[in-house]
Design a protein around this motif. Structure first.
Motif, PDB file in Angstrom:
ATOM      1  N   GLY B  56       0.796  -1.226   0.000  1.00  0.00           N
ATOM      2  CA  GLY B  56       0.000   0.000   0.000  1.00  0.00           C
ATOM      3  C   GLY B  56       0.826   1.272   0.000  1.00  0.00           C
ATOM      4  N   LEU B  57       2.110   1.158  -0.372  1.00  0.00           N
ATOM      5  CA  LEU B  57       2.976   2.345  -0.342  1.00  0.00           C
ATOM      6  C   LEU B  57       2.903   3.133  -1.650  1.00  0.00           C
ATOM      7  N   ILE B  58       2.602   2.440  -2.747  1.00  0.00           N
ATOM      8  CA  ILE B  58       2.395   3.121  -4.028  1.00  0.00           C
ATOM      9  C   ILE B  58       1.096   2.620  -4.640  1.00  0.00           C
ATOM     10  N   GLU B  59       0.614   3.330  -5.646  1.00  0.00           N
ATOM     11  CA  GLU B  59      -0.587   2.897  -6.353  1.00  0.00           C
ATOM     12  C   GLU B  59      -0.497   3.326  -7.814  1.00  0.00           C
ATOM     13  N   VAL B  60      -1.336   2.717  -8.641  1.00  0.00           N
ATOM     14  CA  VAL B  60      -1.347   3.075 -10.051  1.00  0.00           C
ATOM     15  C   VAL B  60      -2.019   4.440 -10.196  1.00  0.00           C
ATOM     16  N   ALA B  61      -1.310   5.359 -10.868  1.00  0.00           N
ATOM     17  CA  ALA B  61      -1.859   6.713 -11.014  1.00  0.00           C
ATOM     18  C   ALA B  61      -2.650   6.832 -12.308  1.00  0.00           C
ATOM     19  N   GLY B  62      -2.272   6.040 -13.316  1.00  0.00           N
ATOM     20  CA  GLY B  62      -2.993   6.121 -14.580  1.00  0.00           C
ATOM     21  C   GLY B  62      -2.339   5.246 -15.628  1.00  0.00           C
ATOM     22  N   GLU B  63      -3.051   5.103 -16.735  1.00  0.00           N
ATOM     23  CA  GLU B  63      -2.532   4.292 -17.830  1.00  0.00           C
ATOM     24  C   GLU B  63      -2.748   5.043 -19.119  1.00  0.00           C
ATOM     25  N   GLU B  64      -1.749   5.023 -19.990  1.00  0.00           N
ATOM     26  CA  GLU B  64      -1.980   5.557 -21.323  1.00  0.00           C
ATOM     27  C   GLU B  64      -1.118   4.790 -22.307  1.00  0.00           C
ATOM     28  N   VAL B  65      -1.562   4.777 -23.537  1.00  0.00           N
ATOM     29  CA  VAL B  65      -0.801   4.079 -24.565  1.00  0.00           C
ATOM     30  C   VAL B  65      -0.085   5.129 -25.411  1.00  0.00           C
ATOM     31  N   VAL B  66       1.249   5.083 -25.391  1.00  0.00           N
ATOM     32  CA  VAL B  66       2.054   6.023 -26.164  1.00  0.00           C
ATOM     33  C   VAL B  66       2.862   5.221 -27.181  1.00  0.00           C
ATOM     34  N   ASP B  67       2.740   5.567 -28.440  1.00  0.00           N
ATOM     35  CA  ASP B  67       3.437   4.852 -29.522  1.00  0.00           C
ATOM     36  C   ASP B  67       3.177   3.354 -29.451  1.00  0.00           C
ATOM     37  N   GLY B  68       1.947   2.978 -29.166  1.00  0.00           N
ATOM     38  CA  GLY B  68       1.601   1.564 -29.132  1.00  0.00           C
ATOM     39  C   GLY B  68       2.103   0.829 -27.909  1.00  0.00           C
ATOM     40  N   ARG B  69       2.682   1.567 -26.953  1.00  0.00           N
ATOM     41  CA  ARG B  69       3.173   0.907 -25.734  1.00  0.00           C
ATOM     42  C   ARG B  69       2.409   1.395 -24.525  1.00  0.00           C
ATOM     43  N   LEU B  70       2.085   0.429 -23.666  1.00  0.00           N
ATOM     44  CA  LEU B  70       1.334   0.769 -22.457  1.00  0.00           C
ATOM     45  C   LEU B  70       2.256   1.472 -21.467  1.00  0.00           C
ATOM     46  N   ARG B  71       1.804   2.607 -20.972  1.00  0.00           N
ATOM     47  CA  ARG B  71       2.563   3.274 -19.907  1.00  0.00           C
ATOM     48  C   ARG B  71       1.655   3.417 -18.704  1.00  0.00           C
ATOM     49  N   ARG B  72       1.976   2.596 -17.707  1.00  0.00           N
ATOM     50  CA  ARG B  72       1.198   2.646 -16.468  1.00  0.00           C
ATOM     51  C   ARG B  72       2.045   3.425 -15.475  1.00  0.00           C
ATOM     52  N   SER B  73       1.487   4.513 -14.972  1.00  0.00           N
ATOM     53  CA  SER B  73       2.283   5.333 -14.056  1.00  0.00           C
ATOM     54  C   SER B  73       1.874   5.076 -12.610  1.00  0.00           C
ATOM     55  N   TYR B  74       2.840   5.260 -11.745  1.00  0.00           N
ATOM     56  CA  TYR B  74       2.645   4.982 -10.313  1.00  0.00           C
ATOM     57  C   TYR B  74       2.873   6.252  -9.519  1.00  0.00           C
ATOM     58  N   ARG B  75       2.174   6.338  -8.412  1.00  0.00           N
ATOM     59  CA  ARG B  75       2.413   7.451  -7.502  1.00  0.00           C
ATOM     60  C   ARG B  75       2.469   6.930  -6.072  1.00  0.00           C
ATOM     61  N   ILE B  76       3.041   7.761  -5.204  1.00  0.00           N
ATOM     62  CA  ILE B  76       3.186   7.374  -3.805  1.00  0.00           C
ATOM     63  C   ILE B  76       1.844   7.567  -3.102  1.00  0.00           C
ATOM     64  N   THR B  77       1.524   6.689  -2.148  1.00  0.00           N
ATOM     65  CA  THR B  77       0.287   6.878  -1.365  1.00  0.00           C
ATOM     66  C   THR B  77       0.645   7.645  -0.090  1.00  0.00           C
ATOM     67  N   SER B  78      -0.370   7.999   0.683  1.00  0.00           N
ATOM     68  CA  SER B  78      -0.067   8.752   1.910  1.00  0.00           C
ATOM     69  C   SER B  78       0.729   7.881   2.884  1.00  0.00           C
ATOM     70  N   SER B  79       0.399   6.571   2.922  1.00  0.00           N
ATOM     71  CA  SER B  79       1.173   5.721   3.836  1.00  0.00           C
ATOM     72  C   SER B  79       2.593   5.514   3.294  1.00  0.00           C
ATOM     73  N   GLY B  80       2.725   5.547   1.956  1.00  0.00           N
ATOM     74  CA  GLY B  80       4.054   5.486   1.357  1.00  0.00           C
ATOM     75  C   GLY B  80       4.873   6.710   1.731  1.00  0.00           C
ATOM     76  N   GLY B  81       4.214   7.871   1.725  1.00  0.00           N
ATOM     77  CA  GLY B  81       4.880   9.118   2.101  1.00  0.00           C
ATOM     78  C   GLY B  81       5.353   9.070   3.543  1.00  0.00           C
ATOM     79  N   ALA B  82       4.463   8.547   4.413  1.00  0.00           N
ATOM     80  CA  ALA B  82       4.811   8.456   5.840  1.00  0.00           C
ATOM     81  C   ALA B  82       5.986   7.497   6.029  1.00  0.00           C
ATOM     82  N   ARG B  83       5.938   6.393   5.272  1.00  0.00           N
ATOM     83  CA  ARG B  83       7.010   5.400   5.371  1.00  0.00           C
ATOM     84  C   ARG B  83       8.336   5.980   4.913  1.00  0.00           C
ATOM     85  N   LEU B  84       8.295   6.730   3.815  1.00  0.00           N
ATOM     86  CA  LEU B  84       9.510   7.347   3.279  1.00  0.00           C
ATOM     87  C   LEU B  84      10.071   8.348   4.275  1.00  0.00           C
TER      88      LEU B  84
END
Lengths: 324, 108
Positions: B56-84
């Protein structure tokens, strides 16, 4: 050029389990190709081969070890919905409890309404709802087989009540549809059992207790409100408590979301149905807000306690040992 | 209480702390952030991402297809921030203890 690189990487990804590949394969492939492109390669390096195959096999071993415990999130969500649905069907008790509370608190000292005011709705709605509440309680105890029998009984009673009353009201048909869905889901082998595991017996019990508390508080706080908004506010409280409880209690964020979506869809249909049969009365917004927040609090409290019970127990043990 | 984060996990968490990033961008950022230019391989990256996500430290922020390739982006969660943050204070404490040890050693 790019096609061959893609094929080479895809072949390496075969070391990963199929379901993992299905979920993450494209992502993993894209990153691998990005790196290869940036470094001007059209084939994986030896290090990459070991890295991908190693992690793929490791994932497979983990999959075997976890087999039997893990199941697709969608199935878990449907299973969780199956064990929460009887609770939703018990929501019709809301008005009955309110009437009972008013009878005890108010009417006993003033003039009592005639018997047909409360007897007819008692039989028509509260008896089936009470059976559904019983189904929810039995599920808390993990007795799936008993819950199945009771759910069939509940549906039969719902049908009998409609037939006996003579007048077919759309609202009764709506609840009958809900009952049929719940009974059908409960009869699917393994589904309810998985739901009890997915939701957790403790959490299910907390949800039932919390919902009952929310119900009673809501009705006493706002006895004038009618079934429609009471029902929807109560359901919102239950769903919110469920989602929060699941999220904080377990790492099942996606399952919680899926359950939320399923229940939300169900509510939407039920809500439209209630609007349609003109049962949803427009209560004062302030009343609904106060009512909703009180219900939410009552529904959340036991859920949070159950979700954090390990932490609370540790804290208590630390406190107890420090006192020695 | 909880295990300390391993260096790749710490760097990945740092990489997605500032802004959501997709897989390849995380690799680049980790390389930039790490003192010795750590270059993560895809398998290692995704094993770490899966672990961080399951905690639960990171989560998927979004998905987009760029040049035919999937780009799934991740972001830190609040518990990830606290852990860091707790990891940062732990490392800072260790570093200052080590530095003091060095200084004392130098006086001899």
């Amino acid at each position: 050029m790019a096609r061959t690189a893609e094929q080479r990487y895809r072949r390496l990804l075969l070391s990963y389990p199929a379901d993992y590949r299905h979920e993450r394969g494209d992502d993993l492939l894209a990153v691998s190709l990005d790196i290869a492109e940036a470094e001007g390669r059209d084939r994986p390096t030896m290090g990459e081969r070991f890295d991908l195959v190693g992690h793929g096999l490791l994932r497979r071993v983990r999959g075997w070890r976890g087999a039997g415990r893990s199941s697709p999130v969608g199935f878990d969500a449907l299973a969780a919905f199956t064990v929460v649905l009887p609770l939703i069907l018990a929501a019709r008790l809301s008005r009955g409890l309110g009437m009972g509370a008013r009878w005890v608190l108010v009417w006993r000292d003033v003039d009592q309404p005639p018997v047909e005011v409360w007897l007819e709705p008692l039989i028509r709605t509260y008896v089936p709802s009470a059976i559904w509440l019983l189904v929810a309680l039995v599920l808390c105890a993990g007795a799936v087989r008993v819950a199945r029998v009771l759910s069939v009984v509940a549906v039969v009673v719902q049908v009998v009540v409609i037939v006996i009353s003579g007048a077919v009201r759309s609202v009764d048909l709506l609840w009958l549809a809900g009952g049929l869905v719940a009974a059908a889901l409960l009869l699917i082998p393994g589904l309810a059992a998985r739901g009890v595991i997915a939701v957790g017996r403790g959490w299910l019990a907390a949800l039932t207790v919390g919902a009952a508390a929310a119900l009673a508080i809501a009705q006493v706080a706002s006895p004038g409100a009618r079934l429609g908004n009471g029902l929807l506010v109560w359901l919102a409280a239950v769903v919110a408590a469920g989602a929060v409880g699941t999220a904080v209690g377990r790492r099942r964020g996606r399952a919680a979301l899926a359950v939320g979506a399923l229940v939300g869809l169900y509510l939407l249909v039920a809500g439209i149905g209630l609007q349609w049969v003109n049962l949803y009365s427009a209560g004062a917004p302030v009343e609904i807000t106060v009512w909703g927040l009180t219900s939410l609090g009552a529904a959340l409290a036991p859920t949070v306690v159950v979700a954090h019970r390990d932490r609370l127990r540790r804290a208590w043990e630390a406190f107890a040992s420090s006192a020695e | 209480m909880s295990d300390e984060l391993r260096e790749p996990s710490l760097l990945i968490l740092s990489a997605v702390a500032a802004e959501p990033r997709h897989g390849y961008a995380i690799i680049q950022e980790v390389e930039r952030l790490s003192a010795d230019g750590l270059r993560l391989r895809p398998g290692t990256l995704y094993a770490a991402l899966d672990r961080l996500a399951s905690e639960g430290l990171i989560e998927v922020a979004g998905e987009e297809v760029v040049d035919g390739r999937l780009r799934r982006s991740y972001r830190i969660t609040s518990s990830g921030g606290a852990r860091l943050a707790s990891e940062v204070s732990r490392l800072r404490h260790n570093a200052s203890v080590a530095a003091r040890g060095l200084r004392l050693g130098g006086m001899h």
